[in-house]
Design a protein around this motif. Structure first.
Motif, short mmCIF file in Angstrom:
data_model
loop_
_atom_site.label_atom_id
_atom_site.label_comp_id
_atom_site.label_asym_id
_atom_site.label_seq_id
_atom_site.Cartn_x
_atom_site.Cartn_y
_atom_site.Cartn_z
N SER A 1 -4.55 101.95 -29.80
CA SER A 1 -5.88 102.36 -30.26
C SER A 1 -6.96 101.41 -29.74
O SER A 1 -8.06 101.85 -29.40
CB SER A 1 -5.94 102.47 -31.78
N CYS A 2 -6.67 100.13 -29.63
CA CYS A 2 -7.64 99.18 -29.09
C CYS A 2 -7.92 99.46 -27.62
O CYS A 2 -9.07 99.45 -27.17
CB CYS A 2 -7.17 97.74 -29.29
N TYR A 3 -6.87 99.75 -26.88
CA TYR A 3 -7.00 100.08 -25.45
C TYR A 3 -7.83 101.34 -25.26
O TYR A 3 -8.73 101.39 -24.43
CB TYR A 3 -5.62 100.25 -24.84
N ASP A 4 -7.53 102.37 -26.05
CA ASP A 4 -8.25 103.64 -25.94
C ASP A 4 -9.71 103.50 -26.37
O ASP A 4 -10.59 104.16 -25.83
CB ASP A 4 -7.58 104.71 -26.81
N PHE A 5 -9.98 102.62 -27.32
CA PHE A 5 -11.31 102.48 -27.88
C PHE A 5 -12.25 101.61 -27.03
O PHE A 5 -13.42 101.95 -26.86
CB PHE A 5 -11.23 101.90 -29.29
N CYS A 6 -11.78 100.52 -26.52
CA CYS A 6 -12.64 99.52 -25.87
C CYS A 6 -13.17 100.00 -24.52
O CYS A 6 -12.41 100.20 -23.58
CB CYS A 6 -11.87 98.21 -25.68
N PRO A 7 -14.49 100.13 -24.40
CA PRO A 7 -15.07 100.59 -23.13
C PRO A 7 -15.13 99.48 -22.07
O PRO A 7 -15.43 99.77 -20.91
CB PRO A 7 -16.48 101.03 -23.53
N LYS A 8 -14.85 98.25 -22.45
CA LYS A 8 -14.96 97.12 -21.53
C LYS A 8 -13.63 96.69 -20.91
O LYS A 8 -13.59 95.74 -20.14
CB LYS A 8 -15.60 95.92 -22.24
N GLY A 9 -12.54 97.37 -21.25
CA GLY A 9 -11.26 97.06 -20.63
C GLY A 9 -10.70 95.71 -21.01
O GLY A 9 -10.04 95.06 -20.20
N VAL A 10 -10.93 95.28 -22.24
CA VAL A 10 -10.45 93.98 -22.70
C VAL A 10 -8.93 93.97 -22.88
O VAL A 10 -8.28 92.96 -22.65
CB VAL A 10 -11.16 93.59 -24.03
N PHE A 11 -8.35 95.11 -23.25
CA PHE A 11 -6.93 95.19 -23.59
C PHE A 11 -6.10 95.87 -22.50
O PHE A 11 -6.60 96.69 -21.75
CB PHE A 11 -6.76 95.99 -24.88
N ALA A 12 -4.82 95.50 -22.47
CA ALA A 12 -3.85 96.16 -21.59
C ALA A 12 -2.47 96.03 -22.23
O ALA A 12 -2.27 95.20 -23.12
CB ALA A 12 -3.85 95.52 -20.20
N SER A 13 -1.56 96.83 -21.75
CA SER A 13 -0.19 96.76 -22.25
C SER A 13 0.50 95.52 -21.71
O SER A 13 0.34 95.18 -20.54
CB SER A 13 0.60 97.99 -21.80
N GLY A 14 1.27 94.89 -22.56
CA GLY A 14 2.04 93.73 -22.13
C GLY A 14 3.34 94.19 -21.49
O GLY A 14 3.51 95.35 -21.13
N GLU A 15 4.26 93.26 -21.38
CA GLU A 15 5.57 93.56 -20.80
C GLU A 15 6.45 94.29 -21.81
O GLU A 15 6.41 94.00 -23.01
CB GLU A 15 6.26 92.26 -20.38
N VAL A 16 7.26 95.21 -21.33
CA VAL A 16 8.22 95.90 -22.19
C VAL A 16 9.32 94.90 -22.55
O VAL A 16 9.84 94.21 -21.69
CB VAL A 16 8.83 97.13 -21.48
N GLU A 17 9.64 94.82 -23.84
CA GLU A 17 10.66 93.89 -24.30
C GLU A 17 11.80 94.67 -24.96
O GLU A 17 11.57 95.47 -25.85
CB GLU A 17 10.06 92.92 -25.31
N GLY A 18 13.00 94.46 -24.50
CA GLY A 18 14.17 95.09 -25.10
C GLY A 18 14.12 96.60 -25.03
O GLY A 18 13.74 97.18 -24.01
N LEU A 19 14.49 97.25 -26.12
CA LEU A 19 14.55 98.71 -26.16
C LEU A 19 13.24 99.33 -26.63
O LEU A 19 13.17 100.54 -26.83
CB LEU A 19 15.68 99.15 -27.10
N ARG A 20 12.23 98.53 -26.79
CA ARG A 20 10.92 99.00 -27.25
C ARG A 20 10.37 100.05 -26.29
O ARG A 20 10.35 99.86 -25.08
CB ARG A 20 9.97 97.81 -27.33
N ARG A 21 9.90 101.17 -26.84
CA ARG A 21 9.33 102.23 -26.00
C ARG A 21 7.99 101.83 -25.42
O ARG A 21 7.70 102.12 -24.28
CB ARG A 21 9.11 103.49 -26.83
N ARG A 22 7.17 101.20 -26.25
CA ARG A 22 5.84 100.81 -25.80
C ARG A 22 5.68 99.31 -25.94
O ARG A 22 6.07 98.73 -26.94
CB ARG A 22 4.77 101.49 -26.66
#
Length: 100
Positions: free
Chosen positions: A36-57
């Protein structure tokens, strides 16, 4: 001053942006990877980190901290998990000068 007049006020920084350590931090234990932070922020402050283990996101990360608008905390309210926090606003108000 009316609410409409307050919304029209603009601010300018009193020092270069790179000298102001105003940006969000994300508690990785609280982040539920909803983006939600990524989708909301118009300035591109956020990004996805590295996938860890079996985590989907992957957990979200602050990758462009100095793109954050000084004194903006809107993403903190958007985060349903409560994983986003900011430094104390009072410590940073001196960096913004308002004009109409």
């Amino acid at each position: 001053m009316s609410d409409t007049a307050k919304k029209r006020r603009r601010g300018r920084l009193t020092v270069p942006r790179k000298e102001i350590a105003w940006y969000p931090t994300i508690d990785p234990d609280a982040c539920n990877s909803c983006c939600s932070c990524y989708d909301f922020c118009p300035k591109g402050v956020f990004a996805s980190g590295e996938v860890e283990g079996l985590r989907r996101r992957p957990k979200m990360e602050v990758t462009q901290p100095y793109n954050c608008i000084v004194l903006c905390t809107a993403c903190e309210k958007v985060c349903a998990a409560g994983a986003i926090s900011f430094p104390k606003r009072e410590d940073f108000e001196r960096y913004v000068e308002y004009y109409e």
